[in-house]
Design a protein around this motif. Sequence first.
Motif, PDB file in Angstrom:
ATOM      1  N   UNK A 287      -7.965  91.810  48.678  1.00 49.24           N
ATOM      2  CA  UNK A 287      -8.756  92.171  47.489  1.00 49.24           C
ATOM      3  C   UNK A 287      -9.890  91.180  47.256  1.00 49.24           C
ATOM      4  N   UNK A 288      -9.631  89.896  47.520  1.00 47.32           N
ATOM      5  CA  UNK A 288     -10.699  88.894  47.392  1.00 47.32           C
ATOM      6  C   UNK A 288     -11.802  89.162  48.408  1.00 47.32           C
ATOM      7  N   UNK A 289     -11.434  89.564  49.613  1.00 44.05           N
ATOM      8  CA  UNK A 289     -12.416  89.909  50.642  1.00 44.05           C
ATOM      9  C   UNK A 289     -13.250  91.103  50.192  1.00 44.05           C
ATOM     10  N   UNK A 290     -12.605  92.077  49.597  1.00 45.98           N
ATOM     11  CA  UNK A 290     -13.300  93.264  49.087  1.00 45.98           C
ATOM     12  C   UNK A 290     -14.304  92.881  48.008  1.00 45.98           C
ATOM     13  N   UNK A 291     -13.895  91.983  47.096  1.00 43.38           N
ATOM     14  CA  UNK A 291     -14.785  91.566  46.017  1.00 43.38           C
ATOM     15  C   UNK A 291     -15.960  90.747  46.543  1.00 43.38           C
ATOM     16  N   UNK A 292     -15.734  89.961  47.578  1.00 39.58           N
ATOM     17  CA  UNK A 292     -16.786  89.113  48.127  1.00 39.58           C
ATOM     18  C   UNK A 292     -17.815  89.904  48.924  1.00 39.58           C
ATOM     19  N   UNK A 293     -17.475  91.118  49.314  1.00 39.22           N
ATOM     20  CA  UNK A 293     -18.399  91.976  50.071  1.00 39.22           C
ATOM     21  C   UNK A 293     -18.651  93.266  49.292  1.00 39.22           C
ATOM     22  N   UNK A 294     -19.109  93.101  48.068  1.00 34.79           N
ATOM     23  CA  UNK A 294     -19.283  94.270  47.193  1.00 34.79           C
ATOM     24  C   UNK A 294     -20.390  95.199  47.670  1.00 34.79           C
ATOM     25  N   UNK A 295     -21.241  94.688  48.591  1.00 31.94           N
ATOM     26  CA  UNK A 295     -22.321  95.548  49.086  1.00 31.94           C
ATOM     27  C   UNK A 295     -21.812  96.594  50.086  1.00 31.94           C
ATOM     28  N   UNK A 296     -20.591  96.453  50.549  1.00 33.28           N
ATOM     29  CA  UNK A 296     -20.000  97.398  51.503  1.00 33.28           C
ATOM     30  C   UNK A 296     -18.629  97.827  50.998  1.00 33.28           C
ATOM     31  N   UNK A 297     -18.136  98.895  51.575  1.00 30.15           N
ATOM     32  CA  UNK A 297     -16.834  99.425  51.160  1.00 30.15           C
ATOM     33  C   UNK A 297     -15.737  98.766  51.990  1.00 30.15           C
ATOM     34  N   UNK A 298     -15.081  97.753  51.400  1.00 31.31           N
ATOM     35  CA  UNK A 298     -13.980  97.068  52.068  1.00 31.31           C
ATOM     36  C   UNK A 298     -12.625  97.586  51.580  1.00 31.31           C
ATOM     37  N   UNK A 299     -12.594  98.873  51.222  1.00 28.59           N
ATOM     38  CA  UNK A 299     -11.304  99.473  50.888  1.00 28.59           C
ATOM     39  C   UNK A 299     -10.419  99.466  52.130  1.00 28.59           C
ATOM     40  N   UNK A 300      -9.127  99.350  51.931  1.00 27.53           N
ATOM     41  CA  UNK A 300      -8.206  99.246  53.064  1.00 27.53           C
ATOM     42  C   UNK A 300      -6.957 100.081  52.812  1.00 27.53           C
ATOM     43  N   UNK A 301      -6.299 100.446  53.907  1.00 26.52           N
ATOM     44  CA  UNK A 301      -5.001 101.115  53.841  1.00 26.52           C
ATOM     45  C   UNK A 301      -3.936 100.105  54.231  1.00 26.52           C
ATOM     46  N   UNK A 302      -2.852 100.091  53.492  1.00 28.12           N
ATOM     47  CA  UNK A 302      -1.817  99.066  53.641  1.00 28.12           C
ATOM     48  C   UNK A 302      -0.511  99.760  53.980  1.00 28.12           C
ATOM     49  N   UNK A 303      -0.081  99.648  55.231  1.00 28.88           N
ATOM     50  CA  UNK A 303       1.133 100.334  55.683  1.00 28.88           C
ATOM     51  C   UNK A 303       2.223  99.314  55.991  1.00 28.88           C
ATOM     52  N   UNK A 304       3.349  99.422  55.299  1.00 30.10           N
ATOM     53  CA  UNK A 304       4.494  98.562  55.565  1.00 30.10           C
ATOM     54  C   UNK A 304       5.272  99.154  56.737  1.00 30.10           C
ATOM     55  N   UNK A 305       5.281  98.473  57.854  1.00 31.00           N
ATOM     56  CA  UNK A 305       5.982  98.945  59.046  1.00 31.00           C
ATOM     57  C   UNK A 305       7.478  98.657  58.956  1.00 31.00           C
ATOM     58  N   UNK A 306       7.818  97.566  58.302  1.00 28.32           N
ATOM     59  CA  UNK A 306       9.226  97.210  58.154  1.00 28.32           C
ATOM     60  C   UNK A 306       9.349  95.933  57.353  1.00 28.32           C
ATOM     61  N   UNK A 307      10.502  95.743  56.749  1.00 29.96           N
ATOM     62  CA  UNK A 307      10.755  94.510  56.014  1.00 29.96           C
ATOM     63  C   UNK A 307      12.249  94.250  55.951  1.00 29.96           C
ATOM     64  N   UNK A 308      12.602  92.990  55.812  1.00 30.03           N
ATOM     65  CA  UNK A 308      14.012  92.604  55.767  1.00 30.03           C
ATOM     66  C   UNK A 308      14.094  91.296  54.982  1.00 30.03           C
ATOM     67  N   UNK A 309      15.043  91.187  54.066  1.00 31.48           N
ATOM     68  CA  UNK A 309      15.150  89.974  53.255  1.00 31.48           C
ATOM     69  C   UNK A 309      15.758  88.830  54.054  1.00 31.48           C
ATOM     70  N   UNK A 310      15.558  87.592  53.605  1.00 30.56           N
ATOM     71  CA  UNK A 310      16.268  86.479  54.238  1.00 30.56           C
ATOM     72  C   UNK A 310      17.782  86.626  54.033  1.00 30.56           C
ATOM     73  N   UNK A 311      18.544  86.065  54.955  1.00 28.88           N
ATOM     74  CA  UNK A 311      20.006  86.024  54.819  1.00 28.88           C
ATOM     75  C   UNK A 311      20.409  84.735  54.116  1.00 28.88           C
TER      76      UNK A 311
END
Length: 397
Positions: A287-311
């Motif tokens: 989001x900071x990168x998006x704000x710093x480049x307001x002259x271009x569209x830095x919208x992004x798609x965020x896909x969680x491929x997998x996650x696992x908590x610590x044991x």
Amino acid sequence: MITVEEIKATVEKNRDEAVGFFQACLQTPSVTGGEAAMGKVMADFLDRQGFKPRVYEKEQGRPNVVAEWIGSKPGKRFVWNGHMDVFPPVAGDPGLYGPWSGKIVDGYIYGRGAVDMKGGVCAAVMATTLLKRMGFDPAGSVLMTWVSDEENTGNAGTKYLVQEGLIQGDFGLDPEPTDGRVLTRHCGGLNVTVTYRSETGHTSLPHPSVDALEKTVNAAQALIELGHRVSRIDPETGIWSKLSVTMMGSGNTVNMYPSEGHVVIDRRLVPGEKLEDAHKEIKQVLDDLKAAHSEADYSYEYEVMGEYPPLLVDDDEPIVRMLLDAYREVTGGETDTFSRPGASDASDIVEGAGVPMPNFAIADAYGECTFPNEKQPIADYLSNIEIYMTLLVKALS
């Protein structure tokens, strides 16, 4: 009470069957995504032993085999959990005997999964089977859950069973290879793909804005810098908290601006760090990168491929103390608890079902499991059966 001497005699008497079952499993390919044949071998064996297995699938052809042995007296439920899937063979190097041989040479048994983790799974199945034959009547029950998809974060395996309420109990064990020590803490983590898009066009003309590759490179650099900031070793566990950019991709021809680019992130967490906080810090950078480049569209798609908590399993949990005692009684030696990087499905069970579940097996995980000649000493496999039998007697007498 069944004694250790009786357990050892029973394992020796049934040695050929125990080794033959291990061989049959090693000779059954089960690379992650192709676990169907291994699931059938497991279900058929459990059925022949009278355990009445049930098969659950989130994804067709990817079985999770569940069976419960219920005693005649009320008591606690012990949970086994282990994965049937294995890493793919090493490209270009089949090893001495091929990845699916199950060949026995000089006291070792060879094959993909010998260590990670068909050896532990087969030992747990044989331990439960042999105790049943000996007439042991558990005060409570033994729940076996043998799953697919562990090497791909378990969405179609353990996570699915936990979400469906099919894994519940009082304590248990994940027979992952731990070199004969009791693993009570390991890292957690998440894997994310971030995708940027843009207009395409011919490279003989200026791009009207910023192409997807440039956005992806800028995002990768910002995430690498985040990785430098968060990277630290936890002094209590010796586990690294870190973020790595592990893959990038964009474009399909030399003279067109790419319309899509993606960057892949691997984030490792130490016990005490939260998955939701890790996602927030990554998104904040984007989001900071998006704000710093307001002259271009830095919208992004965020896909969680997998996650696992610590044991995190307390060293004072009864299951840990019983396992340490079982090891001592069977081997005559001492072992201890420890922590390491890497992960297991046990953390999903601890977090999602509240079942204390350390990892334990006498097998060398990092020295064997990803190499072409993966192998396990037959003596270690048989010792695991004896220790698991002793543990079940302690837990459910």
